[in-house]
Scaffold this motif. Structure first.
Motif, PDB file in Angstrom:
ATOM      1  N   TYR A 179       0.844  -1.184   0.000  1.00 30.61           N
ATOM      2  CA  TYR A 179       0.000   0.000   0.000  1.00 30.61           C
ATOM      3  C   TYR A 179       0.885   1.242   0.000  1.00 30.61           C
ATOM      4  O   TYR A 179       1.903   1.285   0.694  1.00 30.61           O
ATOM      5  CB  TYR A 179      -0.927   0.017   1.223  1.00 30.61           C
ATOM      6  CG  TYR A 179      -1.992  -1.052   1.143  1.00 30.61           C
ATOM      7  CD1 TYR A 179      -3.215  -0.788   0.543  1.00 30.61           C
ATOM      8  CD2 TYR A 179      -1.761  -2.325   1.644  1.00 30.61           C
ATOM      9  CE1 TYR A 179      -4.192  -1.769   0.448  1.00 30.61           C
ATOM     10  CE2 TYR A 179      -2.727  -3.315   1.559  1.00 30.61           C
ATOM     11  CZ  TYR A 179      -3.935  -3.025   0.963  1.00 30.61           C
ATOM     12  OH  TYR A 179      -4.896  -3.997   0.863  1.00 30.61           O
ATOM     13  N   THR A 180       0.497   2.245  -0.788  1.00 26.43           N
ATOM     14  CA  THR A 180       1.224   3.505  -0.808  1.00 26.43           C
ATOM     15  C   THR A 180       0.939   4.247   0.497  1.00 26.43           C
ATOM     16  O   THR A 180       0.011   3.890   1.229  1.00 26.43           O
ATOM     17  CB  THR A 180       0.775   4.373  -2.003  1.00 26.43           C
ATOM     18  OG1 THR A 180      -0.580   4.776  -1.796  1.00 26.43           O
ATOM     19  CG2 THR A 180       0.932   3.639  -3.320  1.00 26.43           C
ATOM     20  N   PRO A 181       1.705   5.293   0.808  1.00 29.37           N
ATOM     21  CA  PRO A 181       1.409   6.078   2.016  1.00 29.37           C
ATOM     22  C   PRO A 181      -0.011   6.655   2.017  1.00 29.37           C
ATOM     23  O   PRO A 181      -0.593   6.868   3.069  1.00 29.37           O
ATOM     24  CB  PRO A 181       2.460   7.197   1.983  1.00 29.37           C
ATOM     25  CG  PRO A 181       3.596   6.611   1.219  1.00 29.37           C
ATOM     26  CD  PRO A 181       2.960   5.712   0.193  1.00 29.37           C
ATOM     27  N   ALA A 182      -0.584   6.859   0.841  1.00 24.14           N
ATOM     28  CA  ALA A 182      -1.961   7.368   0.736  1.00 24.14           C
ATOM     29  C   ALA A 182      -2.990   6.253   0.872  1.00 24.14           C
ATOM     30  O   ALA A 182      -4.194   6.507   0.800  1.00 24.14           O
ATOM     31  CB  ALA A 182      -2.142   8.092  -0.597  1.00 24.14           C
ATOM     32  N   GLY A 183      -2.531   5.003   1.029  1.00 23.45           N
ATOM     33  CA  GLY A 183      -3.449   3.885   1.221  1.00 23.45           C
ATOM     34  C   GLY A 183      -3.926   3.223  -0.061  1.00 23.45           C
ATOM     35  O   GLY A 183      -4.863   2.441  -0.043  1.00 23.45           O
ATOM     36  N   VAL A 184      -3.269   3.486  -1.182  1.00 20.57           N
ATOM     37  CA  VAL A 184      -3.651   2.890  -2.458  1.00 20.57           C
ATOM     38  C   VAL A 184      -2.942   1.546  -2.610  1.00 20.57           C
ATOM     39  O   VAL A 184      -1.718   1.460  -2.454  1.00 20.57           O
ATOM     40  CB  VAL A 184      -3.292   3.828  -3.634  1.00 20.57           C
ATOM     41  CG1 VAL A 184      -3.654   3.186  -4.962  1.00 20.57           C
ATOM     42  CG2 VAL A 184      -3.978   5.169  -3.483  1.00 20.57           C
ATOM     43  N   ALA A 185      -3.707   0.504  -2.922  1.00 19.36           N
ATOM     44  CA  ALA A 185      -3.144  -0.839  -3.079  1.00 19.36           C
ATOM     45  C   ALA A 185      -2.390  -0.951  -4.399  1.00 19.36           C
ATOM     46  O   ALA A 185      -2.839  -0.453  -5.434  1.00 19.36           O
ATOM     47  CB  ALA A 185      -4.249  -1.877  -3.039  1.00 19.36           C
TER      48      ALA A 185
END
Length: 159
Positions: free
Chosen positions: A19-25
């Motif tokens: 997951y990216t720091p923005a929460g995108v898988a």
């Protein structure tokens, strides 16, 4: 301009979900794709293509794809670069997938040719599933009565 890639191959290992720091898988895996010719000794060669999926498609791939499974991938070729720890510029070529089709049934183990075909697409509205061999809610074959007339009234037809 056109940048479109279609590949069919087997996964070399299970997808890696992050997951990216923005929460995108984001999921990454490698697809082994056979070359169309053989060596002198009859051995087939393969190319190992890195695949990247995003959002709902990434989570779906991580949940259902496994090492050795046959999959079809549609997407675009992307070349990116970054500077590594030693200060060298590293170039990465990968396929960013927007559509992944599972060409084997998930309940079949090993490299056998399964009959189930599920397609998962990413997009602005998230992922969507189009099943080619399973009906939702039960495991009955929707084409089991193939060849028999279907009882449907003209009022039910959209045209």
């Amino acid at each position: 301009m056109l940048n479109r890639v279609i590949l069919i191959g087997r996964l070399t290992k299970d997808p890696e979900l992050r997951y990216t720091p923005a929460g995108v898988a984001v999921a990454q895996f490698t697809l082994a794709v056979d070359r169309p010719f053989s060596r002198d000794q009859g051995e087939r060669e393969a190319d190992f293509i890195p695949i990247v999926t995003w959002r709902q498609l990434a989570e779906t791939c991580a949940n259902y794809l496994r090492k050795g499974r046959l999959a079809a991938v549609e997407g675009r070729m992307q070349v990116r670069n970054y500077e590594n720890n030693e200060g060298r510029r590293v170039y990465v070529t990968e396929v960013v997938a927007d559509n992944v089709r599972f060409l084997e049934s998930p309940n079949r183990e090993g490299g056998g040719g399964g009959q189930g075909r599920d397609e998962y697409s990413g997009g602005a509205g998230g992922g969507s599933r189009n099943s080619g061999s399973k009906s939702s809610g039960n495991n009955q074959d929707p084409f089991a009565d193939d060849g028999r007339p279907i009882d449907i009234s003209d009022d039910d037809l959209p045209f």
